[in-house]
Write a protein that holds these residues in place. Structure first.
Motif, PDB file in Angstrom:
ATOM      1  N   UNK A  73      45.736  35.301  53.735  1.00 29.95           N
ATOM      2  CA  UNK A  73      45.532  35.219  52.286  1.00 29.95           C
ATOM      3  C   UNK A  73      45.229  36.610  51.739  1.00 29.95           C
ATOM      4  N   UNK A  74      44.378  37.350  52.426  1.00 34.92           N
ATOM      5  CA  UNK A  74      44.038  38.713  52.009  1.00 34.92           C
ATOM      6  C   UNK A  74      45.288  39.589  51.983  1.00 34.92           C
ATOM      7  N   UNK A  75      46.116  39.481  53.009  1.00 32.93           N
ATOM      8  CA  UNK A  75      47.345  40.284  53.074  1.00 32.93           C
ATOM      9  C   UNK A  75      48.262  39.980  51.884  1.00 32.93           C
ATOM     10  N   UNK A 104      42.617  29.727  43.338  1.00 27.41           N
ATOM     11  CA  UNK A 104      42.167  30.984  43.891  1.00 27.41           C
ATOM     12  C   UNK A 104      41.764  31.910  42.741  1.00 27.41           C
ATOM     13  N   UNK A 105      40.850  32.783  43.032  1.00 24.63           N
ATOM     14  CA  UNK A 105      40.358  33.676  41.990  1.00 24.63           C
ATOM     15  C   UNK A 105      41.096  35.000  42.038  1.00 24.63           C
ATOM     16  N   UNK A 106      40.523  35.996  41.407  1.00 24.37           N
ATOM     17  CA  UNK A 106      41.108  37.314  41.256  1.00 24.37           C
ATOM     18  C   UNK A 106      41.371  37.977  42.602  1.00 24.37           C
ATOM     19  N   UNK A 107      42.642  38.318  42.896  1.00 24.19           N
ATOM     20  CA  UNK A 107      42.937  38.964  44.175  1.00 24.19           C
ATOM     21  C   UNK A 107      42.352  40.362  44.279  1.00 24.19           C
ATOM     22  N   UNK A 108      41.876  40.930  43.155  1.00 26.31           N
ATOM     23  CA  UNK A 108      41.231  42.236  43.222  1.00 26.31           C
ATOM     24  C   UNK A 108      39.820  42.135  43.791  1.00 26.31           C
ATOM     25  N   UNK A 109      39.297  40.910  43.886  1.00 27.32           N
ATOM     26  CA  UNK A 109      37.958  40.670  44.429  1.00 27.32           C
ATOM     27  C   UNK A 109      38.054  40.491  45.941  1.00 27.32           C
ATOM     28  N   UNK A 110      38.460  41.557  46.614  1.00 26.59           N
ATOM     29  CA  UNK A 110      38.644  41.516  48.071  1.00 26.59           C
ATOM     30  C   UNK A 110      37.659  42.457  48.740  1.00 26.59           C
TER      31      UNK A 110
END
Length: 173
Positions: A150-152, A1-7
């Motif tokens: 996943x977003x949560x 998975x990549x950067x969680x800031x890329x939401x």
């Protein structure tokens, strides 16, 4: 998975198989597990024009082998297969691959089995013979729910990091 800031902005997530930010993985990858090859081909023919890339597996052993080769965002699993229950397979898969969305498929319209499927972590339950619209809606809803979960988790992790950073700054001040 990549950067969680890329939401996407909160509330703006729209599920589209194969067209999601990298955080969500390969959302088009779909494993179809059914001992009846006709059902597998039927589901594949229905889902692929919608953007899903389907791989067929005839039993639990084949499904495990496919998952070792490639991660899948979603699996549609027959409840009753020779040798191994689809419910047992799903419990094992979800224990190892928590981000996989699972939809159970069965020819038995039994509320107790449906409840066991949902309790095992399945996002949906389709009864054969199924209508095309029911399959497409259930699969899309499962994919969307998977992405929301996943977003949560990503947003929660981000907030926890921010809180820890703030506490560290306050302790150092």
């Amino acid at each position: 998975m990549s950067d969680p800031d890329d939401l996407p902005p909160p509330g703006e997530l729209r599920f589209r198989p194969g067209e999601m930010p990298p955080l969500f993985g390969d959302t088009a990858a779909t494993l179809l597990v059914d001992d009846d090859p006709v059902v597998g081909v039927l589901l594949s023919d229905l889902l692929e024009p919608e953007g899903y890339r389907c791989t067929l597996a005839a039993n639990g052993a084949e499904a495990r082998a496919r998952i070792e080769e490639h991660p899948y965002a979603m699996a549609l699993v027959d409840v009753m297969m020779p040798g191994e229950s689809g419910l047992e397979l799903v419990a094992e898969l979800l224990a190892k691959h928590r981000d996989m969305a699972v939809v159970m498929v069965t020819g038995v319209d039994d509320p107790a089995i449906a409840q066991m499927a949902i309790d095992s972590g399945a996002y949906g339950y389709l009864i054969k013979p199924f209508r095309d619209g029911d399959v497409l809606n259930t699969v899309a809803a499962a994919g969307h729910r998977r992405c929301l979960e996943i977003e949560h988790r990503a947003r929660t992790a981000r907030l926890e990091r921010m809180l820890a950073d703030q506490k560290a700054r306050e302790a150092g001040a």
